[in-house]
Scaffold this motif. Structure first.
Motif, mmCIF file in Angstrom:
data_model
loop_
_atom_site.group_PDB
_atom_site.id
_atom_site.type_symbol
_atom_site.label_atom_id
_atom_site.label_comp_id
_atom_site.label_asym_id
_atom_site.label_seq_id
_atom_site.Cartn_x
_atom_site.Cartn_y
_atom_site.Cartn_z
ATOM 1 N N LEU A 1 0.808 -1.219 0.000
ATOM 2 C CA LEU A 1 0.000 0.000 0.000
ATOM 3 C C LEU A 1 0.847 1.278 0.000
ATOM 4 C CD1 LEU A 1 -3.079 -0.854 2.257
ATOM 5 C CD2 LEU A 1 -2.975 -0.731 -0.233
ATOM 6 N N PRO A 2 1.882 1.393 0.854
ATOM 7 C CA PRO A 2 2.698 2.612 0.795
ATOM 8 C C PRO A 2 3.413 2.796 -0.556
ATOM 9 C CG PRO A 2 3.043 1.501 2.880
ATOM 10 C CD PRO A 2 2.236 0.570 2.021
ATOM 11 N N GLU A 3 3.905 1.725 -1.143
ATOM 12 C CA GLU A 3 4.569 1.841 -2.437
ATOM 13 C C GLU A 3 3.571 2.221 -3.524
ATOM 14 O OE1 GLU A 3 7.623 2.077 -5.106
ATOM 15 O OE2 GLU A 3 7.783 1.886 -2.928
ATOM 16 N N LEU A 4 2.390 1.641 -3.481
ATOM 17 C CA LEU A 4 1.349 1.997 -4.441
ATOM 18 C C LEU A 4 0.951 3.467 -4.267
ATOM 19 C CD1 LEU A 4 -0.520 1.164 -6.711
ATOM 20 C CD2 LEU A 4 -2.080 0.217 -4.997
ATOM 21 N N ALA A 5 0.872 3.931 -3.035
ATOM 22 C CA ALA A 5 0.550 5.334 -2.771
ATOM 23 C C ALA A 5 1.594 6.257 -3.398
ATOM 24 C CB ALA A 5 0.436 5.581 -1.267
ATOM 25 N N LYS A 6 2.863 5.876 -3.363
ATOM 26 C CA LYS A 6 3.920 6.684 -3.987
ATOM 27 C C LYS A 6 3.692 6.793 -5.494
ATOM 28 C CE LYS A 6 7.619 5.471 -0.797
ATOM 29 N NZ LYS A 6 8.890 4.737 -0.678
ATOM 30 N N HIS A 7 3.367 5.678 -6.127
ATOM 31 C CA HIS A 7 3.120 5.679 -7.565
ATOM 32 C C HIS A 7 1.897 6.534 -7.905
ATOM 33 C CE1 HIS A 7 6.007 2.645 -9.145
ATOM 34 N NE2 HIS A 7 6.037 2.303 -7.861
ATOM 35 N N ILE A 8 0.852 6.398 -7.118
ATOM 36 C CA ILE A 8 -0.360 7.196 -7.343
ATOM 37 C C ILE A 8 -0.044 8.680 -7.180
ATOM 38 C CG2 ILE A 8 -2.604 7.786 -6.334
ATOM 39 C CD1 ILE A 8 -2.977 4.730 -5.857
ATOM 40 N N HIS A 9 0.676 9.019 -6.127
ATOM 41 C CA HIS A 9 1.011 10.413 -5.852
ATOM 42 C C HIS A 9 1.769 11.034 -7.026
ATOM 43 C CE1 HIS A 9 3.071 13.827 -3.870
ATOM 44 N NE2 HIS A 9 1.880 13.957 -3.310
ATOM 45 N N GLN A 10 2.681 10.277 -7.635
ATOM 46 C CA GLN A 10 3.433 10.778 -8.785
ATOM 47 C C GLN A 10 2.520 11.128 -9.953
ATOM 48 O OE1 GLN A 10 6.195 7.594 -9.446
ATOM 49 N NE2 GLN A 10 7.611 8.295 -7.872
ATOM 50 N N HIS A 11 1.432 10.380 -10.115
ATOM 51 C CA HIS A 11 0.493 10.613 -11.218
ATOM 52 C C HIS A 11 -0.528 11.706 -10.890
ATOM 53 C CE1 HIS A 11 1.694 7.311 -13.876
ATOM 54 N NE2 HIS A 11 1.950 6.645 -12.772
ATOM 55 N N LEU A 12 -0.565 12.147 -9.642
ATOM 56 C CA LEU A 12 -1.590 13.090 -9.199
ATOM 57 C C LEU A 12 -1.173 14.558 -9.197
ATOM 58 C CD1 LEU A 12 -3.197 11.368 -6.083
ATOM 59 C CD2 LEU A 12 -4.287 11.855 -8.263
ATOM 60 N N ALA A 13 0.052 14.869 -9.518
ATOM 61 C CA ALA A 13 0.566 16.237 -9.350
ATOM 62 C C ALA A 13 -0.340 17.289 -9.978
ATOM 63 C CB ALA A 13 1.977 16.335 -9.914
ATOM 64 N N ASP A 14 -0.776 17.078 -11.207
ATOM 65 C CA ASP A 14 -1.619 18.067 -11.875
ATOM 66 C C ASP A 14 -2.996 18.185 -11.227
ATOM 67 O OD1 ASP A 14 0.417 18.594 -13.653
ATOM 68 O OD2 ASP A 14 -0.334 17.236 -15.189
ATOM 69 N N VAL A 15 -3.529 17.079 -10.745
ATOM 70 C CA VAL A 15 -4.852 17.087 -10.117
ATOM 71 C C VAL A 15 -4.781 17.758 -8.744
ATOM 72 C CG1 VAL A 15 -6.738 15.645 -9.247
ATOM 73 C CG2 VAL A 15 -5.568 15.020 -11.373
ATOM 74 N N ILE A 16 -3.760 17.436 -7.974
ATOM 75 C CA ILE A 16 -3.606 18.001 -6.628
ATOM 76 C C ILE A 16 -3.539 19.523 -6.688
ATOM 77 C CG2 ILE A 16 -2.013 18.205 -4.672
ATOM 78 C CD1 ILE A 16 -1.365 15.216 -5.078
ATOM 79 N N ALA A 17 -2.910 20.054 -7.712
ATOM 80 C CA ALA A 17 -2.754 21.507 -7.842
ATOM 81 C C ALA A 17 -4.093 22.238 -7.953
ATOM 82 C CB ALA A 17 -1.887 21.821 -9.058
#
Length: 152
Positions: A20-36
């Motif tokens: 789960l923590p490793e998957l969260a890292k991968h998801i976070h990398q793909h979320l940069a534009d959305v998080i903004a």
């Protein structure tokens, strides 16, 4: 034919503490534009300690330690969509690991599965990326739908 490993404490700990923590890292990398687009966000692990396996003792504790968790996953909470001319709103999305006795599935909900894995099976980078990309793609679809609904 070799039997599949069973859901147990070791398998659940490996999923919760490593996958789960490793998957969260991968998801976070793909979320940069959305998080903004949002004021704040949280991406956290989920652990369902309420759902019981059919036919089990109603008094038995449900926990990783007991090896009887039925579901775990990740929850993303995006708060305060910030865009001129649009009402503020929040968006929540879950990623579910449905834990069967001899395997588990990964998907956006109980009905849709993107991946089926044996317990203690190694996740390679391709598996993390596939799940992260599909999940973020669905999140963007959800966000787009929400914006379209606000525009009408």
């Amino acid at each position: 034919m070799q039997d599949r490993p069973l859901r147990d404490k070791k398998a659940l700990q490996q999923l919760y503490n490593t996958v789960l923590p490793e998957l969260a890292k991968h998801i976070h990398q793909h979320l940069a534009d959305v998080i903004a687009l949002f004021h704040d966000f949280r991406l956290e692990r989920l652990l369902d300690t309420w759902t019981r396996e059919p036919g089990t003792d109603a008094k038995a504790e449900i926990s990783i330690e007991q090896g009887n968790i039925q579901q775990m996953g990740l929850r993303l909470r995006l708060e305060g969509f910030e865009r001129v001319g649009a009402d503020n709103f929040d968006l929540t999305k879950d990623l579910l690991f449905k834990l069967e006795r001899n395997f588990y599935t990964v998907g956006p909900d109980k009905e849709n599965n993107w991946l089926e894995m044996d317990y203690l099976q190694h996740w390679d980078n391709a598996a993390y990326e596939m799940v992260a990309e599909k999940w973020v793609e669905q999140l963007i679809d959800d966000l787009t739908q929400k914006l379209e609904n606000l525009a009408t």
